[in-house]
Design an enzyme around this catalytic site. Sequence first.
Site, mmCIF file in Angstrom:
data_model
loop_
_atom_site.group_PDB
_atom_site.id
_atom_site.type_symbol
_atom_site.label_atom_id
_atom_site.label_comp_id
_atom_site.label_asym_id
_atom_site.label_seq_id
_atom_site.Cartn_x
_atom_site.Cartn_y
_atom_site.Cartn_z
ATOM 1 N N GLU A 1 108.240 5.764 48.108
ATOM 2 C CA GLU A 1 107.834 7.027 48.760
ATOM 3 C C GLU A 1 108.727 7.429 49.935
ATOM 4 O O GLU A 1 108.209 7.837 50.975
ATOM 5 C CB GLU A 1 106.367 6.946 49.217
ATOM 6 C CG GLU A 1 105.404 6.637 48.086
ATOM 7 C CD GLU A 1 103.955 6.460 48.531
ATOM 8 O OE1 GLU A 1 103.638 6.768 49.693
ATOM 9 O OE2 GLU A 1 103.148 6.011 47.705
ATOM 10 N N GLU B 1 101.339 3.316 38.714
ATOM 11 C CA GLU B 1 100.060 3.251 39.453
ATOM 12 C C GLU B 1 99.041 4.205 38.819
ATOM 13 O O GLU B 1 98.392 4.987 39.509
ATOM 14 C CB GLU B 1 100.276 3.632 40.930
ATOM 15 C CG GLU B 1 101.321 2.794 41.635
ATOM 16 C CD GLU B 1 101.481 3.112 43.124
ATOM 17 O OE1 GLU B 1 100.624 3.814 43.697
ATOM 18 O OE2 GLU B 1 102.469 2.649 43.709
#
Length: 594
Positions: free
Chosen positions: A155, A260
């Site tokens: 991220e 995820e």
Amino acid sequence: MKRLLLVFTLLVLVLPMTNMTEAQDTEVSLRVFAERNDIYIGAAAWTQHLDVPEHREILAREFNMFTPEHEAKFCMISSARGEYDFSRFDQLVEFAEENDMVIHGHTLIWHACSPDWVENGDFSRDEAIEILKEHITTVVTRYKGRIKYWDVVNEVFDGAALRDTAWLRFIGPEYIEMAYQFAHEADPDALLLYNDYGAEDMNGKSDAIYEMAQDFLNRGIPIHGIGLQSHFNVDSINFTSVAENIARIGELGLEVQFTEVDIKYLGETDDEILRRQARDYYRLLEVCLDAENCTAFIVWGVSDRFSWLRDPAYFDNPTVQPLLFSEDYQPKPAYFALMDLLMRRVGATSVLSDDAIAAILNDPVEEVALPDATFADPNQLAPDSVPGVAYYAPMGVTITLDGDLSDWENIPRVTVDKGTLDGPGAESYEFAVAVDDTNLYFMANVTDSNVQYGEYGVEDWYQTDSIEFYINATGNLAAAAYEPGIVQIGMLAENATQPDTPLVGGGSSDTIVVSIAAVESETGYIIEASVPLVSDIWTITPEHMGVIGFQTHLNGSSGSGRDTKFIWSAADSQDQSWTNPSLFGQLIFWDGSQ
Ligand code: 9MR
């Protein structure tokens, strides 16, 4: 195995007998059939989950890849420079190894889990580089040869720009490539991934990630794949676009993993939402199986009981069930849908009958039978609307955009005061639509005692007081992704203070010219808008009873971001019209002279 066999037995009561043979003769699990499909099926977990016997059993039985959900991150293992506590990370690695699961390391560098001593440190560039190297080398070396994949950095993009992180401030953008180099030096056989959310399909963020990976490859920086986190909402996945993104990453020679996966929704859980969730899981796995470079499908947890999304800090639905197993570890429709896909792909007889999987995948064609047109007021220029389903827009009405509603007289008004957020940001709004030969006119009259101006800029228009209308003029009301001819037009209340520069946002809103007049009113604000019927993206030819797709929303804020979301179309129970136009309702043109 007992519990699962019981479920199969129950299912079999409604399944043809032939399906029983496979369930009895072969071990039926996701991992067995994932292996036969040559992909990994993974799950994330914390050590505390391993204390629950069912959790351990399902992890070991169903999954052949394992991701530490949180306890391998820097902030979780290091309380001071050079000091590490690997006890929980070790437990997870040992569990995975005992159960012959490939380990997906998560994650070496993540801004949201940097230790305080890093975040609050005051390091020179060289010192910070040393610290980065020490950390990565320590962790990767410890598990050398045991962790096959590493999410090296997680991220680092905020939209298409680099996120403002401590590492960026200390070192500059080179910290990212350094992290990959240090990881590669520590374990040259480990496969190094970049992992992020919101970059699953083709968009500005995935473009930026693609360009970074391409640049790394050109310059010999070791990177082997991209992790697509895939925290999705029911009804919101643009599968074609995800496939396109995976394909372009594949052209670079890189792997992709869904790292995820969970699929969430607002509101109560019922059979229908679990069916749509199962459909979306199936379609997502299908995208992976169809792409040669997609090597893993990892779910972000096993049981709904422990999903991170139940934490109100992350998501507004404490009873959401986003995973494959229920709170009490029963496999859900999503589990069976994945199982079905994996089995049929290798020619095995599925645990689900043809009818059962068809019922999951085939959205019922919602033939909404419209009632006979009625007129609550004989002077109305078009019939009463069908709440949340259809709005009759009178033809041959020309509106002047001036904030004065007198020319909307006798045009049906609809009040909207419900949606997915019911805060104090607005009380309600009424809207109306009309057309003449050149324009489509939209009006919203908002009741809001506390109108916000300037709270957010036009790029974050939906976070503050604003009105949206949506048009699908493609002729295909079932279109589930945006394409030319479908627009979302979001108009800030702040237009009332800026009459000369229309503040308009929304998906593809830049493909159409929107004219706006907005004014403050005694009860809130009024927005009138028009779009041309003939433009580069559509030609709308109103005919009596002709239909286009239409939707309208309100976003309301009382000063600290959006707390109110009202939605007209009943099909859009999850606030997904911004990504899925099949959730719009109908706008039906009405020629009063007929
Ligand atoms: O699921 C993880 C949760 O248990 C932790 O409390 C949280 C801490 O911020 O991190 C969650 O996992 C995140 C993952 O590491 C990176 N992508 C987003 C995940 C959900 O927040």
